[in-house]
Design a protein around this motif. Structure first.
Motif, PDB file in Angstrom:
ATOM      1  N   PRO A   3       0.737  -1.195   0.129  1.00 11.61           N
ATOM      2  CA  PRO A   3       0.107   0.121  -0.037  1.00 11.61           C
ATOM      3  C   PRO A   3       0.821   1.376  -0.064  1.00 11.61           C
ATOM      4  CG  PRO A   3      -0.586  -1.635   1.498  1.00 11.61           C
ATOM      5  CD  PRO A   3       0.551  -1.984   1.101  1.00 11.61           C
ATOM      6  N   GLN A   4       2.048   1.238   0.784  1.00  9.78           N
ATOM      7  CA  GLN A   4       2.826   2.511   0.791  1.00  9.78           C
ATOM      8  C   GLN A   4       3.183   2.691  -0.801  1.00  9.78           C
ATOM      9  OE1 GLN A   4       5.984   1.032   3.247  1.00  9.78           O
ATOM     10  NE2 GLN A   4       5.030   1.674   5.048  1.00  9.78           N
ATOM     11  N   HIS A   5       3.547   1.881  -1.379  1.00 13.65           N
ATOM     12  CA  HIS A   5       4.125   2.229  -3.087  1.00 13.65           C
ATOM     13  C   HIS A   5       2.871   2.822  -3.739  1.00 13.65           C
ATOM     14  CE1 HIS A   5       6.506   1.794  -6.395  1.00 13.65           C
ATOM     15  NE2 HIS A   5       5.507   1.240  -7.093  1.00 13.65           N
ATOM     16  N   SER A   6       1.709   2.343  -3.563  1.00 13.02           N
ATOM     17  CA  SER A   6       0.459   2.608  -4.340  1.00 13.02           C
ATOM     18  C   SER A   6       0.159   3.878  -3.809  1.00 13.02           C
ATOM     19  CB  SER A   6      -0.731   1.960  -4.171  1.00 13.02           C
ATOM     20  OG  SER A   6      -0.421   0.417  -4.521  1.00 13.02           O
ATOM     21  N   ASP A   7       0.344   4.430  -2.636  1.00 10.77           N
ATOM     22  CA  ASP A   7       0.086   5.761  -2.035  1.00 10.77           C
ATOM     23  C   ASP A   7       0.962   6.688  -2.658  1.00 10.77           C
ATOM     24  OD1 ASP A   7      -1.931   4.953  -0.594  1.00 10.77           O
ATOM     25  OD2 ASP A   7      -1.037   4.861   1.354  1.00 10.77           O
ATOM     26  N   GLU A   8       2.481   6.356  -2.876  1.00  8.94           N
ATOM     27  CA  GLU A   8       3.470   7.235  -3.432  1.00  8.94           C
ATOM     28  C   GLU A   8       2.943   7.308  -4.857  1.00  8.94           C
ATOM     29  OE1 GLU A   8       7.058   5.230  -2.353  1.00  8.94           O
ATOM     30  OE2 GLU A   8       6.767   5.709  -0.269  1.00  8.94           O
ATOM     31  N   ASN A   9       2.463   6.422  -5.764  1.00 12.87           N
ATOM     32  CA  ASN A   9       2.426   6.648  -6.804  1.00 12.87           C
ATOM     33  C   ASN A   9       0.990   7.520  -7.069  1.00 12.87           C
ATOM     34  OD1 ASN A   9       4.475   5.164  -7.852  1.00 12.87           O
ATOM     35  ND2 ASN A   9       3.173   3.197  -8.126  1.00 12.87           N
ATOM     36  N   ALA A  10       0.001   7.221  -6.318  1.00 10.81           N
ATOM     37  CA  ALA A  10      -1.047   8.009  -6.479  1.00 10.81           C
ATOM     38  C   ALA A  10      -0.818   9.631  -5.992  1.00 10.81           C
ATOM     39  CB  ALA A  10      -2.195   7.631  -5.298  1.00 10.81           C
ATOM     40  N   ASP A  11      -0.060   9.884  -4.949  1.00 12.84           N
ATOM     41  CA  ASP A  11       0.245  11.080  -4.709  1.00 12.84           C
ATOM     42  C   ASP A  11       1.181  11.941  -6.015  1.00 12.84           C
ATOM     43  OD1 ASP A  11      -0.738  10.999  -2.238  1.00 12.84           O
ATOM     44  OD2 ASP A  11       1.228  10.816  -1.258  1.00 12.84           O
ATOM     45  N   ALA A  12       1.951  11.034  -6.535  1.00 10.77           N
ATOM     46  CA  ALA A  12       2.720  11.697  -7.743  1.00 10.77           C
ATOM     47  C   ALA A  12       1.799  11.819  -8.856  1.00 10.77           C
ATOM     48  CB  ALA A  12       3.955  10.711  -8.019  1.00 10.77           C
TER      49      ALA A  12
END
Length: 64
Positions: free
Chosen positions: A9-18
């Motif tokens: 989930p951390q990776h997905s959140d970072e991608n979504a933020d980007a």
């Protein structure tokens, strides 16, 4: 040392933020370009420069 999985989930959140940040910046840049062209169009109207007016209005149509 902590290992991070690609699907975490951390990776997905970072991608979504980007993605959101990129969309926001693109929108701001596009609005800046529109406003700049609008000001240039106003100036061409004051100057009576029909050729530049037509060019700028066409450019504005393309980015709107």
């Amino acid at each position: 040392m902590e290992k991070k999985l690609l699907n975490s989930p951390q990776h997905s959140d970072e991608n979504a933020d980007a993605v959101v940040a990129e969309m926001f910046l693109n929108n701001v840049l596009l609005e800046f370009k529109r406003e700049k062209i609008r000001k240039e169009i106003d100036q061409t109207l004051q100057d009576g420069n029909k050729d530049l007016f037509l060019k700028l209005t066409d450019e504005l149509k393309k980015i709107s």
